[in-house]
Design a protein around this motif. Sequence first.
Motif, PDB file in Angstrom:
ATOM      1  N   SER A  87       0.832  -1.146   0.267  1.00 52.06           N
ATOM      2  CA  SER A  87      -0.068   0.171   0.117  1.00 52.06           C
ATOM      3  C   SER A  87       0.866   1.105  -0.145  1.00 52.06           C
ATOM      4  O   SER A  87       0.468   2.425  -0.531  1.00 52.06           O
ATOM      5  CB  SER A  87      -1.114  -0.219   1.237  1.00 52.06           C
ATOM      6  OG  SER A  87      -0.218   0.533   2.322  1.00 52.06           O
ATOM      7  N   GLY A  88       2.165   1.286   0.719  1.00 54.38           N
ATOM      8  CA  GLY A  88       3.008   2.281   0.513  1.00 54.38           C
ATOM      9  C   GLY A  88       3.607   2.680  -0.689  1.00 54.38           C
ATOM     10  O   GLY A  88       3.744   3.700  -1.305  1.00 54.38           O
ATOM     11  N   HIS A  89       4.001   1.473  -1.428  1.00 54.50           N
ATOM     12  CA  HIS A  89       4.407   1.744  -2.771  1.00 54.50           C
ATOM     13  C   HIS A  89       3.043   2.177  -3.709  1.00 54.50           C
ATOM     14  O   HIS A  89       3.332   3.105  -4.347  1.00 54.50           O
ATOM     15  CB  HIS A  89       4.791   0.618  -3.296  1.00 54.50           C
ATOM     16  CG  HIS A  89       6.053  -0.154  -2.750  1.00 54.50           C
ATOM     17  ND1 HIS A  89       7.166   0.269  -3.064  1.00 54.50           N
ATOM     18  CD2 HIS A  89       6.297  -1.123  -1.801  1.00 54.50           C
ATOM     19  CE1 HIS A  89       8.011  -0.329  -2.364  1.00 54.50           C
ATOM     20  NE2 HIS A  89       7.384  -1.534  -1.473  1.00 54.50           N
ATOM     21  N   TYR A  90       1.970   1.734  -3.510  1.00 56.62           N
ATOM     22  CA  TYR A  90       1.085   2.379  -4.397  1.00 56.62           C
ATOM     23  C   TYR A  90       0.740   3.810  -4.014  1.00 56.62           C
ATOM     24  O   TYR A  90       0.208   4.704  -4.798  1.00 56.62           O
ATOM     25  CB  TYR A  90      -0.518   1.511  -4.371  1.00 56.62           C
ATOM     26  CG  TYR A  90      -0.336   0.255  -4.998  1.00 56.62           C
ATOM     27  CD1 TYR A  90      -0.667   0.425  -6.509  1.00 56.62           C
ATOM     28  CD2 TYR A  90       0.096  -0.836  -4.535  1.00 56.62           C
ATOM     29  CE1 TYR A  90      -0.836  -0.777  -7.253  1.00 56.62           C
ATOM     30  CE2 TYR A  90      -0.059  -1.987  -5.466  1.00 56.62           C
ATOM     31  CZ  TYR A  90      -0.324  -1.991  -6.774  1.00 56.62           C
ATOM     32  OH  TYR A  90      -0.530  -2.958  -7.535  1.00 56.62           O
ATOM     33  N   ASP A  91       0.767   4.008  -2.677  1.00 53.71           N
ATOM     34  CA  ASP A  91       0.500   5.610  -2.290  1.00 53.71           C
ATOM     35  C   ASP A  91       1.711   6.371  -2.949  1.00 53.71           C
ATOM     36  O   ASP A  91       1.253   7.580  -3.474  1.00 53.71           O
ATOM     37  CB  ASP A  91       0.568   5.741  -0.691  1.00 53.71           C
ATOM     38  CG  ASP A  91      -0.772   5.434   0.029  1.00 53.71           C
ATOM     39  OD1 ASP A  91      -1.994   5.534  -0.661  1.00 53.71           O
ATOM     40  OD2 ASP A  91      -0.813   5.177   1.121  1.00 53.71           O
ATOM     41  N   GLN A  92       2.764   6.108  -2.821  1.00 51.09           N
ATOM     42  CA  GLN A  92       3.931   6.946  -3.313  1.00 51.09           C
ATOM     43  C   GLN A  92       3.736   6.982  -4.967  1.00 51.09           C
ATOM     44  O   GLN A  92       3.926   8.023  -5.477  1.00 51.09           O
ATOM     45  CB  GLN A  92       5.273   6.042  -3.084  1.00 51.09           C
ATOM     46  CG  GLN A  92       6.531   6.936  -3.759  1.00 51.09           C
ATOM     47  CD  GLN A  92       6.566   8.307  -3.043  1.00 51.09           C
ATOM     48  OE1 GLN A  92       6.315   8.632  -1.958  1.00 51.09           O
ATOM     49  NE2 GLN A  92       6.876   9.128  -4.106  1.00 51.09           N
ATOM     50  N   ALA A  93       3.348   5.839  -5.403  1.00 48.55           N
ATOM     51  CA  ALA A  93       3.251   5.970  -6.931  1.00 48.55           C
ATOM     52  C   ALA A  93       2.110   6.899  -7.506  1.00 48.55           C
ATOM     53  O   ALA A  93       2.080   7.718  -8.415  1.00 48.55           O
ATOM     54  CB  ALA A  93       2.815   4.655  -7.667  1.00 48.55           C
ATOM     55  N   ALA A  94       0.871   6.901  -6.562  1.00 52.01           N
ATOM     56  CA  ALA A  94      -0.243   7.784  -6.842  1.00 52.01           C
ATOM     57  C   ALA A  94       0.231   9.368  -6.753  1.00 52.01           C
ATOM     58  O   ALA A  94      -0.028  10.052  -7.279  1.00 52.01           O
ATOM     59  CB  ALA A  94      -1.492   7.779  -5.552  1.00 52.01           C
ATOM     60  N   ARG A  95       1.045   9.547  -5.426  1.00 47.60           N
ATOM     61  CA  ARG A  95       1.574  10.865  -5.298  1.00 47.60           C
ATOM     62  C   ARG A  95       2.562  11.340  -6.587  1.00 47.60           C
ATOM     63  O   ARG A  95       2.294  12.432  -7.092  1.00 47.60           O
ATOM     64  CB  ARG A  95       2.300  11.079  -3.953  1.00 47.60           C
ATOM     65  CG  ARG A  95       1.727  11.317  -2.638  1.00 47.60           C
ATOM     66  CD  ARG A  95       2.365  11.393  -1.530  1.00 47.60           C
ATOM     67  NE  ARG A  95       3.326  10.258  -1.383  1.00 47.60           N
ATOM     68  CZ  ARG A  95       2.984   9.244  -0.653  1.00 47.60           C
ATOM     69  NH1 ARG A  95       1.886   9.009  -0.084  1.00 47.60           N
ATOM     70  NH2 ARG A  95       3.808   8.355  -0.291  1.00 47.60           N
ATOM     71  N   ALA A  96       3.265  10.162  -7.159  1.00 49.10           N
ATOM     72  CA  ALA A  96       4.152  10.922  -8.276  1.00 49.10           C
ATOM     73  C   ALA A  96       3.398  11.006  -9.551  1.00 49.10           C
ATOM     74  O   ALA A  96       3.409  11.896 -10.299  1.00 49.10           O
ATOM     75  CB  ALA A  96       5.041   9.790  -8.380  1.00 49.10           C
ATOM     76  N   ALA A  97       2.066  10.066  -9.622  1.00 50.69           N
ATOM     77  CA  ALA A  97       1.213  10.171 -10.903  1.00 50.69           C
ATOM     78  C   ALA A  97       0.418  11.670 -10.706  1.00 50.69           C
ATOM     79  O   ALA A  97       0.071  12.350 -11.648  1.00 50.69           O
ATOM     80  CB  ALA A  97       0.268   9.254 -10.800  1.00 50.69           C
ATOM     81  N   ALA A  98       0.166  12.134  -9.510  1.00 52.50           N
ATOM     82  CA  ALA A  98      -0.652  13.353  -9.301  1.00 52.50           C
ATOM     83  C   ALA A  98       0.492  14.513  -9.497  1.00 52.50           C
ATOM     84  O   ALA A  98      -0.336  15.614  -9.983  1.00 52.50           O
ATOM     85  CB  ALA A  98      -1.174  13.354  -7.759  1.00 52.50           C
ATOM     86  N   SER A  99       1.598  14.504  -9.493  1.00 51.43           N
ATOM     87  CA  SER A  99       2.473  15.540  -9.879  1.00 51.43           C
ATOM     88  C   SER A  99       2.802  15.729 -11.156  1.00 51.43           C
ATOM     89  O   SER A  99       3.662  16.516 -11.526  1.00 51.43           O
ATOM     90  CB  SER A  99       3.848  15.335  -9.053  1.00 51.43           C
ATOM     91  OG  SER A  99       4.608  14.252  -9.577  1.00 51.43           O
ATOM     92  N   LEU A 100       2.553  14.688 -12.039  1.00 52.39           N
ATOM     93  CA  LEU A 100       2.602  14.664 -13.410  1.00 52.39           C
ATOM     94  C   LEU A 100       2.015  15.846 -14.240  1.00 52.39           C
ATOM     95  O   LEU A 100       0.938  16.230 -14.169  1.00 52.39           O
ATOM     96  CB  LEU A 100       2.550  13.433 -13.975  1.00 52.39           C
ATOM     97  CG  LEU A 100       3.414  12.370 -13.646  1.00 52.39           C
ATOM     98  CD1 LEU A 100       3.282  11.060 -14.267  1.00 52.39           C
ATOM     99  CD2 LEU A 100       4.925  12.861 -13.922  1.00 52.39           C
TER     100      LEU A 100
END
Length: 173
Positions: A160-173
């Motif tokens: 879940s931490g990996h998915y949360d981090q990837a979600a934050r990265a995707a939101a910054s694109l």
Amino acid sequence: MSSEKDYLGPIVSSGHLASGALPALSEIEFGMIMLNHAFNRWMVRCMAAAGVPDLSPIDILVLHNINSRNKPKTLADIALVLNIEDTHVVTYALKKLERLKLIKSGRRGKEKLVMATEAGAEACARYKAMRESLLVRSVLATEVSAESLSEVAARLRALSGHYDQAARAAASL
């Protein structure tokens, strides 16, 4: 003789996502999709059988969280523990649960607190009894160890931490 897995390949919901560098992650995602829907169905049907129909899965999770440890909770506490980003979802659940008299609210200074009512605690107790009878007994019959279940849970929390981090990265694109 080849195994069934060799013949079928990974069992996934989206083959195009399994064609990358980590097909096993697509298998986990499909398992989580199936588990999430089954868990949501289970919660709703168990709570209805416990005498409280028409609650959504989020309503039920929020009620159990509020009832946990018999101490008042804030909206922020609930959202944090349940990993709910949109606090409006929790607010809506709180209003519904309060309207059904399963929780009550109070204040500590300016902070709104919620607690389970006697009816809310009793609903959670009936749910727990049904869970023990219908679900826990069934899982125990598989002879899966508590240690292996805890290990799976730890791995899911880490993912879940990996998915949360990837979600934050995707939101910054």
